[in-house]
Design a protein around this motif. Structure first.
Motif, mmCIF file in Angstrom:
data_model
loop_
_atom_site.group_PDB
_atom_site.id
_atom_site.type_symbol
_atom_site.label_atom_id
_atom_site.label_comp_id
_atom_site.label_asym_id
_atom_site.label_seq_id
_atom_site.Cartn_x
_atom_site.Cartn_y
_atom_site.Cartn_z
ATOM 1 N N ILE A 74 -3.240 8.724 14.645
ATOM 2 C CA ILE A 74 -2.042 9.618 13.913
ATOM 3 C C ILE A 74 -2.859 10.198 13.166
ATOM 4 O O ILE A 74 -3.210 11.483 13.477
ATOM 5 C CB ILE A 74 -0.974 8.883 13.927
ATOM 6 N N ALA A 75 -3.401 9.681 12.411
ATOM 7 C CA ALA A 75 -3.462 10.455 11.021
ATOM 8 C C ALA A 75 -5.031 11.232 11.518
ATOM 9 O O ALA A 75 -5.102 12.347 11.703
ATOM 10 C CB ALA A 75 -4.100 9.511 10.014
ATOM 11 N N ALA A 76 -6.108 10.127 12.389
ATOM 12 C CA ALA A 76 -6.833 11.303 13.156
ATOM 13 C C ALA A 76 -7.028 12.030 13.986
ATOM 14 O O ALA A 76 -7.363 13.282 13.317
ATOM 15 C CB ALA A 76 -8.035 10.148 13.090
ATOM 16 N N GLN A 77 -5.587 11.786 14.483
ATOM 17 C CA GLN A 77 -5.575 12.676 15.315
ATOM 18 C C GLN A 77 -4.450 14.522 14.962
ATOM 19 O O GLN A 77 -5.379 14.633 15.649
ATOM 20 C CB GLN A 77 -5.086 12.597 16.394
ATOM 21 N N LYS A 78 -4.218 14.448 14.137
ATOM 22 C CA LYS A 78 -3.233 15.422 13.214
ATOM 23 C C LYS A 78 -4.502 15.807 11.985
ATOM 24 O O LYS A 78 -3.790 16.697 11.307
ATOM 25 C CB LYS A 78 -2.067 15.040 12.641
ATOM 26 N N GLY A 79 -5.341 15.641 11.644
ATOM 27 C CA GLY A 79 -6.565 15.274 11.359
ATOM 28 C C GLY A 79 -6.154 15.955 9.896
ATOM 29 O O GLY A 79 -6.819 15.882 8.946
ATOM 30 N N LEU A 80 -5.195 14.043 8.833
ATOM 31 C CA LEU A 80 -5.393 13.794 8.140
ATOM 32 C C LEU A 80 -5.990 13.498 7.075
ATOM 33 O O LEU A 80 -6.149 13.268 6.111
ATOM 34 C CB LEU A 80 -3.572 12.913 8.027
ATOM 35 N N ASP A 81 -6.663 12.966 7.867
ATOM 36 C CA ASP A 81 -8.001 12.012 6.955
ATOM 37 C C ASP A 81 -9.149 13.337 6.739
ATOM 38 O O ASP A 81 -10.065 12.824 5.906
ATOM 39 C CB ASP A 81 -8.856 11.013 8.052
ATOM 40 N N LYS A 82 -8.860 14.511 6.716
ATOM 41 C CA LYS A 82 -9.764 15.315 5.994
ATOM 42 C C LYS A 82 -8.999 15.631 4.646
ATOM 43 O O LYS A 82 -10.191 16.013 3.936
ATOM 44 C CB LYS A 82 -9.835 16.774 6.443
ATOM 45 N N SER A 83 -7.668 15.694 3.937
ATOM 46 C CA SER A 83 -7.138 15.853 3.337
ATOM 47 C C SER A 83 -6.622 14.794 2.609
ATOM 48 O O SER A 83 -6.348 14.172 1.382
ATOM 49 C CB SER A 83 -5.862 16.822 3.607
ATOM 50 N N GLY A 84 -6.023 14.149 3.017
ATOM 51 C CA GLY A 84 -6.063 12.758 2.994
ATOM 52 C C GLY A 84 -4.071 12.219 2.991
ATOM 53 O O GLY A 84 -3.483 13.505 3.903
ATOM 54 N N TYR A 85 -4.399 11.099 2.809
ATOM 55 C CA TYR A 85 -2.783 10.885 3.064
ATOM 56 C C TYR A 85 -2.444 9.975 2.098
ATOM 57 O O TYR A 85 -3.122 9.155 1.685
ATOM 58 C CB TYR A 85 -2.280 10.891 4.165
ATOM 59 N N ARG A 86 -0.985 9.185 2.501
ATOM 60 C CA ARG A 86 -0.539 7.620 1.485
ATOM 61 C C ARG A 86 0.254 7.062 2.401
ATOM 62 O O ARG A 86 0.935 7.394 3.709
ATOM 63 C CB ARG A 86 0.359 8.092 0.170
ATOM 64 N N MET A 87 -0.324 6.298 2.115
ATOM 65 C CA MET A 87 0.324 4.456 3.260
ATOM 66 C C MET A 87 1.376 4.273 2.328
ATOM 67 O O MET A 87 0.521 2.976 1.401
ATOM 68 C CB MET A 87 -0.617 3.919 4.338
ATOM 69 N N VAL A 88 2.574 3.187 2.729
ATOM 70 C CA VAL A 88 2.887 2.817 2.024
ATOM 71 C C VAL A 88 3.923 1.412 1.974
ATOM 72 O O VAL A 88 4.294 1.313 3.574
ATOM 73 C CB VAL A 88 4.428 3.184 0.712
ATOM 74 N N ILE A 89 4.038 0.744 2.073
ATOM 75 C CA ILE A 89 5.494 -0.385 2.179
ATOM 76 C C ILE A 89 6.184 -0.832 0.782
ATOM 77 O O ILE A 89 5.679 -1.731 -0.347
ATOM 78 C CB ILE A 89 4.376 -1.552 2.681
ATOM 79 N N ASN A 90 7.349 -0.472 1.144
ATOM 80 C CA ASN A 90 8.220 -0.312 0.015
ATOM 81 C C ASN A 90 8.869 -2.652 0.437
ATOM 82 O O ASN A 90 9.504 -2.071 1.778
ATOM 83 C CB ASN A 90 9.872 0.283 0.066
ATOM 84 N N ASN A 91 8.451 -3.249 -0.604
ATOM 85 C CA ASN A 91 9.198 -4.673 0.021
ATOM 86 C C ASN A 91 10.554 -5.073 -0.816
ATOM 87 O O ASN A 91 9.863 -5.393 -2.392
ATOM 88 C CB ASN A 91 7.917 -5.358 -0.031
ATOM 89 N N GLY A 92 11.157 -5.329 -0.657
ATOM 90 C CA GLY A 92 12.814 -5.614 -1.191
ATOM 91 C C GLY A 92 13.354 -5.105 -2.432
ATOM 92 O O GLY A 92 12.579 -3.608 -1.835
ATOM 93 N N ARG A 93 14.103 -5.451 -3.038
ATOM 94 C CA ARG A 93 14.913 -4.155 -4.045
ATOM 95 C C ARG A 93 14.306 -3.320 -4.512
ATOM 96 O O ARG A 93 14.334 -2.482 -4.854
ATOM 97 C CB ARG A 93 15.591 -5.184 -4.706
ATOM 98 N N ASP A 94 13.210 -3.897 -6.079
ATOM 99 C CA ASP A 94 12.921 -3.351 -6.551
ATOM 100 C C ASP A 94 11.845 -2.139 -5.955
ATOM 101 O O ASP A 94 11.259 -0.808 -6.731
ATOM 102 C CB ASP A 94 12.101 -4.063 -7.617
ATOM 103 N N ALA A 95 11.489 -2.803 -5.214
ATOM 104 C CA ALA A 95 10.923 -1.403 -4.557
ATOM 105 C C ALA A 95 11.250 -0.453 -3.906
ATOM 106 O O ALA A 95 10.351 0.677 -3.211
ATOM 107 C CB ALA A 95 9.819 -2.329 -3.957
ATOM 108 N N GLY A 96 12.736 -0.387 -3.484
ATOM 109 C CA GLY A 96 13.727 0.637 -2.741
ATOM 110 C C GLY A 96 13.495 -0.066 -1.518
ATOM 111 O O GLY A 96 13.607 0.904 -0.129
#
Ligand code: AMP
Ligand code: ZN
Length: 117
Positions: A74-96
């Motif tokens: 998806i990131a490549a299809q939308k051209g996000l690989d050019k500018s960059g992006y962040r991928m996040v997994i929030n795991n558990g209470r303290d991570a939200g």
């Protein structure tokens, strides 16, 4: 499990509630976040209900790897690989973590600070 007791992402997967879907295949669904934290904010989820990182079993390794493959496609299809992006997994209470169906956040369209808040 009764539908009303099912998690919100399972309901989206089953098309019981609407979402702006950007990708679907046998094992995953990607859709726009309802409350975006960046100009582009999508969630990539497995169709199998896995609550969090610690719910991952040996049998799930391919599905979890697939989520990263979908995200980068998806990131490549939308051209996000050019500018960059962040991928996040929030795991558990303290991570939200608020939805206990494992998901990758894919965020892009603005700079992101480090360390995260
Ligand atoms: P987390 O806090 O990491 O568990 O992320 C859950 C995310 O799901 C949040 O960013 C919410 O905005 C998002 N969310 C909750 N309900 C929906 C929904 N019905 N459709 C799309 N995104 C949702
Ligand atoms: Zn679920």
């Amino acid at each position: 499990m009764d539908l009303d007791q099912k998690c919100i992402f399972c309901k989206i997967i089953e098309k019981k509630i609407p979402a702006r879907i950007v990708h679907e295949d046998e094992h995953s669904l990607a859709f726009e976040d309802l409350n975006p934290q960046a100009p582009i904010h999508m969630l990539i989820v497995p169709k199998k209900h896995i609550a969090d990182i610690h719910g991952i079993t040996v049998a799930d390794r391919e599905i979890i790897g697939h989520l990263f493959f979908v995200a980068k496609t998806i990131a490549a299809q939308k051209g996000l690989d050019k500018s960059g992006y962040r991928m996040v997994i929030n795991n558990g209470r303290d991570a939200g973590q608020t939805v206990f169906h494992i998901h990758l956040h894919l965020l892009s369209g603005r700079p992101f600070a480090w360390p995260p808040g």
